[in-house]
Design a protein around this motif. Structure first.
Motif, PDB file in Angstrom:
ATOM      1  N   PRO A 140       0.078   2.596  -9.857  1.00  0.00           N
ATOM      2  CA  PRO A 140      -0.314   3.860 -10.487  1.00  0.00           C
ATOM      3  C   PRO A 140       0.276   4.098 -11.863  1.00  0.00           C
ATOM      4  O   PRO A 140      -0.284   4.885 -12.630  1.00  0.00           O
ATOM      5  CB  PRO A 140       0.184   4.910  -9.486  1.00  0.00           C
ATOM      6  CG  PRO A 140       1.283   4.248  -8.729  1.00  0.00           C
ATOM      7  CD  PRO A 140       0.941   2.804  -8.679  1.00  0.00           C
TER       8      PRO A 140
ATOM      9  N   GLN B 143     -10.615  -2.328   1.302  1.00  0.00           N
ATOM     10  CA  GLN B 143     -10.829  -0.929   0.999  1.00  0.00           C
ATOM     11  C   GLN B 143     -10.753  -0.176   2.314  1.00  0.00           C
ATOM     12  O   GLN B 143     -11.536  -0.451   3.228  1.00  0.00           O
ATOM     13  CB  GLN B 143     -12.191  -0.714   0.349  1.00  0.00           C
ATOM     14  CG  GLN B 143     -12.461   0.719  -0.036  1.00  0.00           C
ATOM     15  CD  GLN B 143     -11.590   1.192  -1.177  1.00  0.00           C
ATOM     16  OE1 GLN B 143     -11.428   0.500  -2.172  1.00  0.00           O
ATOM     17  NE2 GLN B 143     -11.017   2.367  -1.038  1.00  0.00           N
TER      18      GLN B 143
ATOM     19  N   GLU C 172      -3.625   3.604  -0.060  1.00  0.00           N
ATOM     20  CA  GLU C 172      -3.911   3.321  -1.457  1.00  0.00           C
ATOM     21  C   GLU C 172      -3.343   1.946  -1.791  1.00  0.00           C
ATOM     22  O   GLU C 172      -2.139   1.707  -1.679  1.00  0.00           O
ATOM     23  CB  GLU C 172      -3.249   4.393  -2.332  1.00  0.00           C
ATOM     24  CG  GLU C 172      -3.368   4.167  -3.821  1.00  0.00           C
ATOM     25  CD  GLU C 172      -2.532   5.164  -4.611  1.00  0.00           C
ATOM     26  OE1 GLU C 172      -1.799   5.974  -4.007  1.00  0.00           O
ATOM     27  OE2 GLU C 172      -2.603   5.128  -5.863  1.00  0.00           O
TER      28      GLU C 172
ATOM     29  N   TYR D 295       0.846  -1.181   0.000  1.00  0.00           N
ATOM     30  CA  TYR D 295       0.000   0.000   0.000  1.00  0.00           C
ATOM     31  C   TYR D 295       0.891   1.243   0.000  1.00  0.00           C
ATOM     32  O   TYR D 295       2.047   1.202   0.402  1.00  0.00           O
ATOM     33  CB  TYR D 295      -0.880   0.059   1.268  1.00  0.00           C
ATOM     34  CG  TYR D 295      -1.900  -1.036   1.400  1.00  0.00           C
ATOM     35  CD1 TYR D 295      -1.578  -2.233   2.033  1.00  0.00           C
ATOM     36  CD2 TYR D 295      -3.191  -0.870   0.921  1.00  0.00           C
ATOM     37  CE1 TYR D 295      -2.524  -3.242   2.180  1.00  0.00           C
ATOM     38  CE2 TYR D 295      -4.141  -1.865   1.068  1.00  0.00           C
ATOM     39  CZ  TYR D 295      -3.795  -3.055   1.692  1.00  0.00           C
ATOM     40  OH  TYR D 295      -4.729  -4.048   1.834  1.00  0.00           O
ATOM     41  N   ARG D 296       0.298   2.345  -0.396  1.00  0.00           N
ATOM     42  CA  ARG D 296       0.984   3.628  -0.326  1.00  0.00           C
ATOM     43  C   ARG D 296       0.127   4.569   0.524  1.00  0.00           C
ATOM     44  O   ARG D 296      -1.094   4.635   0.351  1.00  0.00           O
ATOM     45  CB  ARG D 296       1.180   4.203  -1.728  1.00  0.00           C
ATOM     46  CG  ARG D 296       1.852   5.551  -1.753  1.00  0.00           C
ATOM     47  CD  ARG D 296       2.287   5.927  -3.159  1.00  0.00           C
ATOM     48  NE  ARG D 296       1.181   6.196  -4.048  1.00  0.00           N
ATOM     49  CZ  ARG D 296       1.355   6.613  -5.313  1.00  0.00           C
ATOM     50  NH1 ARG D 296       2.574   6.796  -5.791  1.00  0.00           N
ATOM     51  NH2 ARG D 296       0.301   6.847  -6.080  1.00  0.00           N
ATOM     52  N   GLN D 297       0.801   5.289   1.404  1.00  0.00           N
ATOM     53  CA  GLN D 297       0.100   6.252   2.261  1.00  0.00           C
ATOM     54  C   GLN D 297       0.789   7.594   2.104  1.00  0.00           C
ATOM     55  O   GLN D 297       1.898   7.806   2.583  1.00  0.00           O
ATOM     56  CB  GLN D 297       0.138   5.801   3.721  1.00  0.00           C
ATOM     57  CG  GLN D 297      -0.660   6.693   4.650  1.00  0.00           C
ATOM     58  CD  GLN D 297      -0.630   6.207   6.094  1.00  0.00           C
ATOM     59  OE1 GLN D 297       0.285   5.514   6.521  1.00  0.00           O
ATOM     60  NE2 GLN D 297      -1.651   6.571   6.861  1.00  0.00           N
ATOM     61  N   SER D 298       0.106   8.497   1.420  1.00  0.00           N
ATOM     62  CA  SER D 298       0.636   9.845   1.278  1.00  0.00           C
ATOM     63  C   SER D 298       0.315  10.645   2.526  1.00  0.00           C
ATOM     64  O   SER D 298      -0.593  10.294   3.282  1.00  0.00           O
ATOM     65  CB  SER D 298       0.043  10.510   0.036  1.00  0.00           C
ATOM     66  OG  SER D 298       0.375   9.758  -1.120  1.00  0.00           O
TER      67      SER D 298
ATOM     68  N   GLN E 266      -3.100  11.151   4.246  1.00  0.00           N
ATOM     69  CA  GLN E 266      -4.092  10.450   3.437  1.00  0.00           C
ATOM     70  C   GLN E 266      -4.311   9.035   3.949  1.00  0.00           C
ATOM     71  O   GLN E 266      -3.589   8.542   4.806  1.00  0.00           O
ATOM     72  CB  GLN E 266      -3.623  10.400   1.976  1.00  0.00           C
ATOM     73  CG  GLN E 266      -3.365  11.749   1.363  1.00  0.00           C
ATOM     74  CD  GLN E 266      -4.625  12.589   1.286  1.00  0.00           C
ATOM     75  OE1 GLN E 266      -5.674  12.122   0.851  1.00  0.00           O
ATOM     76  NE2 GLN E 266      -4.544  13.827   1.725  1.00  0.00           N
TER      77      GLN E 266
ATOM     78  N   GLY F 226      -3.733  -1.909  -8.678  1.00  0.00           N
ATOM     79  CA  GLY F 226      -3.550  -0.638  -7.994  1.00  0.00           C
ATOM     80  C   GLY F 226      -2.272   0.103  -8.347  1.00  0.00           C
ATOM     81  O   GLY F 226      -2.078   1.247  -7.912  1.00  0.00           O
TER      82      GLY F 226
END
Lengths: 115, 116
Positions: free
Chosen positions: A61, B105, A44, A35-38, A41, A59
């Motif tokens: 990008p 999700q 993702e 996952y990516r976490q900006s 945020q 997923g």
């Protein structure tokens, strides 16, 4: 027992360079997620691996992002030609499987900064 | 497709008071719901999950969550908040439709601030 580990914990790179992020899942876990976490945020989803099945890459990008999982254990997330918008915390998680009751357990993350 | 919403960016509560963090969800099939907590500069830690059975689920650190099917909600609660509960909380849903298997999700997260 040992949890999910990730390395490095922090990575600073220059725009245009390639980076590799490593994840060691919990022993015996067949599913692995990235996952990516900006900043500020939510999470993702990027990609997940389940056993020997083809990974779900839905997923990712862009084609600058790729991941592999060797021997059903360690995974490497590679970002080519990094951009400033790639700066984020990259989280890895693993679970026993992908059944309904399977909980994902997260590593501490790799903080990537692209200058 | 599944989705989850956390309507509050931040929740402020005084130590000793009840804490509630809201979560609503949308899925095609039966929902499988999870709560995670993230302390600063740490990964996410699992708190609790609802799969089936009792609507009230008890988890780690004194937290519990109530599944409400009619309101499609899964709010996280703690009867008496501690300063150490200050963290970022994420709700997540897994939809048991075959092409969604394995994917969670996540909500956008709710920052909880507990003041002494």
């Amino acid at each position: 027992g040992a949890g999910v580990s990730q390395s490095p914990s922090n990575k600073v790179t220059e725009k245009g360079k390639d980076v590799e992020l490593r994840c060691d899942p919990i022993s015996g876990h067949t599913a692995l997620y990235w996952y990516r976490q900006s900043l500020g945020q939510g999470l993702e989803f990027l990609i997940y691996f389940q056993g020997n099945s083809a990974p779900d890459k839905s997923g990712l990008p862009s084609d600058r992002f790729s991941a592999e999982r060797t021997g059903g254990s360690v995974s490497t997330l590679t970002i080519q030609r990094t951009q400033q918008e790639d700066s984020a915390v990259y989280l890895c998680a693993s679970s026993l499987g992908t059944g309904a009751t399977d909980t994902q357990y997260f590593g501490p993350g790799t903080r990537l900064t692209v200058l | 497709a599944q989705s989850v919403a956390q309507p509050e960016d931040q929740v402020n509560v005084a130590e000793g008071n009840p804490l509630t963090v809201k979560c609503t969800y949308s899925v095609s099939g039966n929902p499988y719901l999870f709560w995670y907590v993230q302390y600063p500069n740490r990964g996410l830690q699992f708190l609790l999950k609802y799969i089936t059975g009792d609507n009230l689920v008890k988890g780690s650190y004194g937290f519990e969550a109530e599944f409400n099917k009619s309101q499609t909600s899964f709010h996280l609660k703690k009867p008496s908040a501690l300063v150490s509960d200050s963290a970022l909380y994420f709700c997540a849903v897994r939809d048991m439709i075959p092409d969604s298997w394995g994917k969670f999700q996540f909500g956008a997260g709710t920052q909880v601030v507990v003041t002494p």
